[in-house]
Design an enzyme around this catalytic site. Structure first.
Site, PDB file in Angstrom:
ATOM      1  N   GLY A 169       0.823  -1.212   0.000  1.00 41.99           N
ATOM      2  CA  GLY A 169       0.000   0.000   0.000  1.00 41.99           C
ATOM      3  C   GLY A 169       0.856   1.261   0.000  1.00 41.99           C
ATOM      4  CG  HIS A 189     -11.097 -12.790   7.806  1.00 38.42           C
ATOM      5  ND1 HIS A 189     -10.398 -11.620   7.636  1.00 38.42           N
ATOM      6  CD2 HIS A 189     -11.576 -13.116   6.575  1.00 38.42           C
ATOM      7  CE1 HIS A 189     -10.436 -11.256   6.364  1.00 38.42           C
ATOM      8  NE2 HIS A 189     -11.155 -12.148   5.695  1.00 38.42           N
TER       9      HIS A 189
END
Ligand code: NAD
Length: 416
Positions: free
Chosen positions: A14, A227
């Site tokens: 990123g 998750h």
């Protein structure tokens, strides 16, 4: 927006991306990449120098005819010196959440108190992604006057699926999210801060949507729901010994029980939302039930909507992904619980939400079941006697980790 100095904290996928895009933006004068990760700034600088200091960002298939678009940007400097933020108008963290604390502590003495060209004369400080209580941690570390000269912001996720292709030189944006939520404190800086962040990404996509509260970004983090509960679902009856012949499917393997767990954890978050909106008059627009979120994010990709777990199983966007595993060496596999699905999404996800629910007096039996499973596989203890009070809460961003004891104190401190 003119003459801005931007500091990007990080050095991974990123940070390479924003480091290549931001220098191309009109109105941005200087872009620094700050990496305090030992050795990284030197390695990054040396690699970038092989290409004249330019970072090449490929927007894969984003051209009008599906062709790649290449953007070349040259950061002013890549450095390991936190004092660089002394001239920053905008500071953006683009690192995994566990690294936020180190950056906040390192830059704290250097953030300028006046003279920023950011909106309202304030320094913009935020994280992409900044879910899971980024502002709770930032307020704790930077102190109570944080809101006097800083606008704190958080994006719900990283706007791109992105991978470094050549370290220090090139990065590929494989996909850009369609829309991404952002929140800002103080709220009256919201529109201007959002506009600056939209510009910094050097594209109208993803479209940033301003939501009214940073608490929405924390509570609406879907990774904290998906998750851990899917991992619980897969291993809830496993003996923790027998290896697997192949990695189990992550989303396609969700059964009815796991689907119900996802649903019920999401229900608990919505109950918290209802109470905060009704009793405390917060505006948590943008916080959705997982079913509505799934339909909004993936509607056309979902094949079978006859039940919730089938929606997950048949979402084309999820296909082919497997549970994180480690090979045992004899062709078998064991679960890798050291992956961010557990190491991030429990302490910097579900435990934060659990802590806020506890302050608000909302019972969370389903969240607790998933957190208890997470404690077992991570070998950590977050809950004690039914409260967020275990010995390992220091690694979470729950309000309890920062000594916040009541919902009033929490809402007041964070300016929600
Ligand atoms: P990354 O894995 O590339 O980040 C690695 C960087 O983190 C390192 O280069 C270093 O700068 C820093 N770092 C690692 N360990 C550190 C430590 N111990 N101390 C200090 N710094 C350390 O991360 P990314 O791909 O840039 O993603 C940033 C965040 O966005 C992550 O939380 C990730 O889960 C999330 N995300 C990423 C993607 C993607 O496609 N890359 C998509 C969605 C969300």
């Amino acid at each position: 927006m003119t003459g801005l100095t931007v500091v990007i904290c990080g050095g991974g996928n990123g940070a390479h991306t924003l480091g290549g895009l931001a220098p191309t933006v009109e109105g941005v004068d200087e872009v620094y990449v700050l990496s305090t990760f030992p050795g990284e700034a030197g390695k990054f600088t040396a690699a970038a120098a092989e290409q004249g200091g330019e970072i090449h960002v490929t927007r894969t298939k984003e051209g009008p005819n599906g062709e790649d678009i290449l953007v070349k940007g040259k950061p002013t400097k890549i450095t390991d010196d936190p004092a660089v933020v002394a001239k920053a108008d905008v500071i953006v963290f683009v690192v995994p959440a566990f690294a936020h604390k180190g950056y906040l502590e390192a830059i704290k003495p250097h953030i300028r108190k006046s003279g920023s060209k950011g909106p309202g004369g304030r320094v913009m400080l935020g994280a992409m992604p900044g879910e899971g209580g980024f502002d709770i941690q930032a307020q704790h570390i930077l102190g109570s006057d944080i809101y006097n000269n800083i606008s704190i912001f958080a994006l719900e996720t990283l706007p791109w699926a992105v991978r470094i292709s050549q370290y220090g030189r090139s990065v590929d944006i494989l996909g850009t999210k369609y829309g991404v939520d952002i929140a800002v404190t103080p709220w009256n800086m919201g529109r201007d801060v959002t506009a600056v962040m939209q510009r910094l990404m050097a594209n109208e996509n993803p479209k940033l949507s301003l939501v009214p509260s940073l608490l929405t970004i924390t509570l609406s983090n879907m990774n904290q729901v998906l998750h851990p509960a899917i991992t619980w679902g897969q291993y809830r009856s496993w003996d923790f010994v027998t290896p697997f012949d192949k990695p189990p499917m992550f989303y396609e393997g969700v059964d009815e029980t796991a689907g119900n767990m996802l649903w019920k954890v999401s229900d608990e978050i919505l109950e918290l939302k209802g109470l905060l909106e009704f009793k405390y008059k917060l505006d948590l627009t943008g916080l959705r039930h997982i079913k509505n979120w799934l339909l909004r994010s993936y509607s056309d990709n979902i094949g079978d909507q006859s039940s919730f777990h089938r929606m997950i199983n048949t979402n084309k966007g999820y296909q082919g992904l497997v549970h994180p595993m480690l090979e045992t060496g004899d062709g078998k596999f064991m679960p890798n619980f050291g992956y961010r699905y557990m190491t991030e999404d429990i302490p910097v996800g579900l435990v934060v939400t659990r802590g806020i629910a506890e302050l608000a007096g909302i019972k969370t039996p389903n969240m607790d079941t998933v957190i208890n499973f997470g404690e077992k596989v991570l070998n950590k203890k977050f809950l004690q006697d039914g409260k967020v009070a275990g010995p390992d809460i220091g690694m979470t961003r729950s309000p309890q980790a920062y000594g916040i004891k009541t919902i009033d104190e929490f809402l007041e401190k964070l300016r929600y």
